[in-house]
Design a protein around this motif. Structure first.
Motif, short mmCIF file in Angstrom:
data_model
loop_
_atom_site.label_atom_id
_atom_site.label_comp_id
_atom_site.label_asym_id
_atom_site.label_seq_id
_atom_site.Cartn_x
_atom_site.Cartn_y
_atom_site.Cartn_z
N LYS A 1 0.84 -1.21 0.00
CA LYS A 1 0.00 0.00 0.00
C LYS A 1 0.87 1.26 0.00
CE LYS A 1 -4.07 -2.00 2.31
NZ LYS A 1 -4.91 -1.98 3.54
N MET A 2 1.95 1.24 0.80
CA MET A 2 2.87 2.38 0.83
C MET A 2 3.53 2.56 -0.54
SD MET A 2 4.69 1.78 4.54
CE MET A 2 5.77 3.21 4.42
N GLN A 3 3.87 1.45 -1.19
CA GLN A 3 4.51 1.51 -2.50
C GLN A 3 3.59 2.13 -3.53
OE1 GLN A 3 7.95 -0.18 -3.06
NE2 GLN A 3 7.67 1.62 -4.33
N ALA A 4 2.28 1.88 -3.38
CA ALA A 4 1.31 2.43 -4.33
C ALA A 4 1.09 3.93 -4.12
CB ALA A 4 -0.02 1.68 -4.19
N ILE A 5 1.30 4.40 -2.90
CA ILE A 5 1.03 5.80 -2.57
C ILE A 5 2.28 6.67 -2.75
CG2 ILE A 5 0.36 7.39 -0.72
CD1 ILE A 5 -1.28 5.05 0.47
N LEU A 6 3.40 6.21 -2.22
CA LEU A 6 4.63 7.02 -2.21
C LEU A 6 5.36 6.96 -3.54
CD1 LEU A 6 5.98 6.01 1.33
CD2 LEU A 6 4.91 8.18 0.68
N PRO A 7 6.17 7.98 -3.87
CA PRO A 7 6.96 7.97 -5.11
C PRO A 7 7.97 6.82 -5.11
CG PRO A 7 6.89 10.15 -4.13
CD PRO A 7 6.30 9.22 -3.12
N GLN A 8 8.49 6.50 -6.29
CA GLN A 8 9.42 5.39 -6.43
C GLN A 8 10.71 5.59 -5.63
OE1 GLN A 8 10.44 4.48 -10.50
NE2 GLN A 8 11.72 2.74 -9.96
N GLY A 9 11.06 6.86 -5.42
CA GLY A 9 12.28 7.15 -4.67
C GLY A 9 12.26 6.68 -3.23
N PHE A 10 11.08 6.37 -2.70
CA PHE A 10 10.94 5.87 -1.32
C PHE A 10 11.01 4.34 -1.26
CE2 PHE A 10 9.27 10.11 -0.82
CZ PHE A 10 9.65 10.47 0.46
N HIS A 11 11.41 3.72 -2.37
CA HIS A 11 11.47 2.25 -2.42
C HIS A 11 12.38 1.69 -1.31
CE1 HIS A 11 11.45 -1.80 -4.11
NE2 HIS A 11 12.76 -1.79 -4.07
N GLY A 12 13.52 2.33 -1.09
CA GLY A 12 14.45 1.86 -0.05
C GLY A 12 13.86 1.99 1.34
N PHE A 13 13.13 3.07 1.60
CA PHE A 13 12.48 3.28 2.90
C PHE A 13 11.41 2.21 3.13
CE2 PHE A 13 9.11 5.26 5.49
CZ PHE A 13 9.85 5.58 6.62
N LEU B 1 17.98 9.77 -4.27
CA LEU B 1 17.05 8.68 -4.59
C LEU B 1 15.61 9.18 -4.66
CD1 LEU B 1 18.47 5.74 -2.44
CD2 LEU B 1 18.14 5.72 -4.91
N ILE B 2 15.22 10.03 -3.72
CA ILE B 2 13.86 10.56 -3.69
C ILE B 2 13.60 11.44 -4.92
CG2 ILE B 2 12.29 12.11 -2.44
CD1 ILE B 2 13.62 11.05 0.16
N ILE B 3 14.61 12.22 -5.33
CA ILE B 3 14.45 13.12 -6.48
C ILE B 3 14.46 12.35 -7.80
CG2 ILE B 3 15.51 15.02 -7.77
CD1 ILE B 3 16.61 16.01 -5.03
N PHE B 4 15.43 11.42 -7.96
CA PHE B 4 15.62 10.75 -9.26
C PHE B 4 15.10 9.30 -9.29
CE2 PHE B 4 18.96 14.00 -8.89
CZ PHE B 4 18.63 14.78 -10.00
N SER B 5 14.53 8.83 -8.18
CA SER B 5 13.79 7.55 -8.11
C SER B 5 14.66 6.29 -8.00
CB SER B 5 12.84 7.39 -9.30
OG SER B 5 11.91 8.45 -9.34
N THR B 6 15.75 6.19 -8.78
CA THR B 6 16.56 4.97 -8.75
C THR B 6 18.04 5.31 -8.60
OG1 THR B 6 16.90 4.91 -11.16
CG2 THR B 6 14.92 3.80 -10.30
N LEU B 7 18.82 4.30 -8.21
CA LEU B 7 20.27 4.50 -8.09
C LEU B 7 20.91 4.73 -9.45
CD1 LEU B 7 21.37 1.88 -5.38
CD2 LEU B 7 21.71 4.34 -5.29
N THR B 8 20.39 4.08 -10.48
CA THR B 8 20.93 4.25 -11.83
C THR B 8 20.76 5.69 -12.29
OG1 THR B 8 20.40 1.95 -12.36
CG2 THR B 8 20.82 3.43 -14.21
N ALA B 9 19.57 6.26 -12.06
CA ALA B 9 19.32 7.65 -12.45
C ALA B 9 20.10 8.63 -11.57
CB ALA B 9 17.83 7.95 -12.36
#
Length: 533
Positions: free
Chosen positions: A126-138, A456-464
């Motif tokens: 549910k958190m993954q669906a609500i929060l941006p992708q950059g919060f994946h690690g959190f 991570l929060i700004i660019f979503s992934t480590l690659t970016a």
């Protein structure tokens, strides 16, 4: 044998221990070796558990370091302080060891086998669906909370047991004469522990599943079981040796380190910045320590993310991390025995201090080049020359960077840092070290996690985020190199003139006009600016 016996040249280098001291030295170095052994095994396992966990990755590490390790470190400090005020050093050591061994027992037999039931996957989805992708690690940190707790306790082992409990005890029972000879051998023991723990991690990372052992669903589950049992067994051995040391081997007539040496001063982060602002010399040292911690932490996350791409299987990942520990131990031993002392004796302070940042810069740049340009024709051609891929080459240079930076940390880096304090007077040296510990070490580690999280929060992934991490890496290295050169000039000038620096504390809240000009040369005071006398 008399403690006044003079050793020969070779023995004073290899084994400066009197036979009458063996009853004390042997159990002490064994306790230190086993604590360091456990620390290194835990380092490999904790990274593997988090990076290869379901719906997780290396991007979870900076979130764990800031939101889990930092609060728990404060809690552990509070517990240790309370225990120290109430019980003896020996009893405190037993209680702290019991806390850690108790947790690893609960993790092995309850938390890890039941992790699928205990993990809040529905909430995390549910958190993954609500929060941006950059919060994946959190979210991964919360989803895999049992593994996060293991990561936290594994990280705190190095601080609570190795740095605080063991060294606190060692300084209480070791005389000044013994410390000069014992502690250098402890360092060699730590390097050997790194090599052996790496080999143990490789050996215990079996791909075979043993049906006759009623534990786990696959080979990796059983590897976690074997490695944690090893930690528990060595932990009990540590307690046994520590007990023997206290009951049978303690007999000193000379003052100990803790009696001679003033207690290490601790000051707040705010006071640390204020104190460093009064001295360019100290500020350069703080920038060097800060740069080391920042570069290590921001590159480490990207490097471990790359390793996961090459070794997604936890057994293979853990085996590789074990190999890295072996390489680090071997390089650190060689540098400590044959290179560090010779560099410091034959070359200038500046040259010796620049070795670490230059090595980190070269290997780090090579790592980011193969990471960022992995699909370019040049990278493919260069990698194919070594029968490899750009991914393998980036991991190779990342491993070189990690290995050499860690190996130099406890040899050239620490040695040059300590030497740089020589021109300070006693009071400035004591407060300067406390301030640099606050800004360079504590602030450096936490700010590295904050920077990585922000990207991570700004660019979503480590690659970016990687291009911006690379730019940040280059800027920090530039500051590091400039600080080394500037500090070297001041250091050489002070040593040549046999001068000592005294840093005057500011008792009045306002600075006088000449003082403002001294500390902040670009500041211009207008007539309307009031200066209290």
């Amino acid at each position: 044998m008399s403690s006044t016996f003079k050793f020969g040249k070779i023995r004073s280098f290899l084994w400066p221990i009197h036979s009458s001291e063996l009853k004390k030295f042997i159990p002490m170095i064994l306790v230190f070796f086993l604590i360091a052994f456990n620390y290194n095994v835990l380092r490999a396992v904790k990274d593997t558990l988090i990076v290869t966990a379901p719906s997780s990755g290396a991007e979870a590490i900076p979130f764990i370091k800031l939101w889990a390790i930092l609060p728990m470190a404060l809690v552990m400090t509070f517990i240790f302080t309370k225990l120290s005020n109430k019980y003896s050093t020996e009893k405190v050591f037993y209680i702290m060891m019991s806390i850690f061994l108790g947790f690893f027992s609960v993790f092995t037999f309850i938390l890890y086998p039941m992790r699928d039931v205990l993990h809040p996957n529905v909430l995390a989805d549910k958190m993954q669906a609500i929060l941006p992708q950059g919060f994946h690690g959190f979210i991964a940190m919360i989803r895999n909370w049992t593994l996060t707790s293991y990561y936290v306790m594994a990280e705190l082992w190095g601080t609570a047991i190795l740095s605080v409990a063991f060294w606190g005890f060692a300084n209480e029972v070791t005389t000044v004469s013994e410390a000069k000879r014992f502690y250098s051998l402890f360092g060699v023991g730590a390097n050997i522990a790194g090599i052996m723990s790496g080999e143990a991690a490789i050996f215990l990372s079996s791909k075979s599943f043993f049906n006759f052992i009623p534990y786990g669903k696959d080979a990796w589950d059983q590897s976690v079981f074997f490695m944690t049992l090893t930690i528990l067994a060595t932990g009990l051995l540590i307690i046994g040796l520590f007990r023997y040391l206290n009951k049978k081997a303690m007999n000193q007539n000379e003052p100990t380190i803790s009696q001679v040496k003033a207690p290490r001063e601790k000051i707040s982060l705010k006071k640390s910045f204020a104190y460093l602002a009064r001295s360019r010399y100290l500020l350069f040292i703080a920038l060097i320590v800060l740069a080391y911690n920042l570069t290590t932490h921001i590159v480490e996350v990207v490097w471990k993310n790359q390793i996961k791409l090459l070794y997604p299987n936890p057994t293979d990942f853990n085996t590789y991390m074990g190999q890295v520990m072996v390489y680090t131990g071997i390089v650190a031993t060689i540098v400590a025995l044959f290179l560090s002392g010779n560099f410091l004796r034959k070359f200038s302070w500046t040259f010796s201090a620049l070795i670490t940042p230059v090595v980190v810069l070269v290997t780090g740049v090579c790592f980011f080049i193969f990471f960022l340009y992995k699909d370019s024709a040049s990278a493919l051609k260069f990698a194919s020359f070594f029968s490899a891929t750009p991914l393998v080459m980036s991991i190779f240079f990342g491993t070189m960077q990690n290995t050499l930076s860690r190996a130099s940390k406890y040899t050239l880096f620490d040695a040059t840092k300590e030497i740089s304090f020589i021109p300070l007077d006693k009071e400035s040296k004591r407060k300067g070290k406390a301030a640099i510990d606050g800004v360079g070490s504590r602030f450096g580690k936490s700010s590295g996690s904050v920077l990585t999280q922000g990207l991570l929060i700004i660019f979503s992934t480590l690659t970016a985020s990687a291009p911006y991490i690379a730019i940040l890496f280059i800027i920090i290295l530039g500051v590091w190199v400039v600080s080394c050169i500037s500090l070297g000039k001041e250091f050489n000038s002070l040593i040549a003139h046999k001068e000592k620096i005294h840093i005057q504390e500011q008792t009045d809240k306002s600075l006088k006009k000449d003082e403002i000009k001294k500390y902040y040369p670009f500041t211009t005071l207008e007539k309307k600016d009031k200066i209290k006398k």
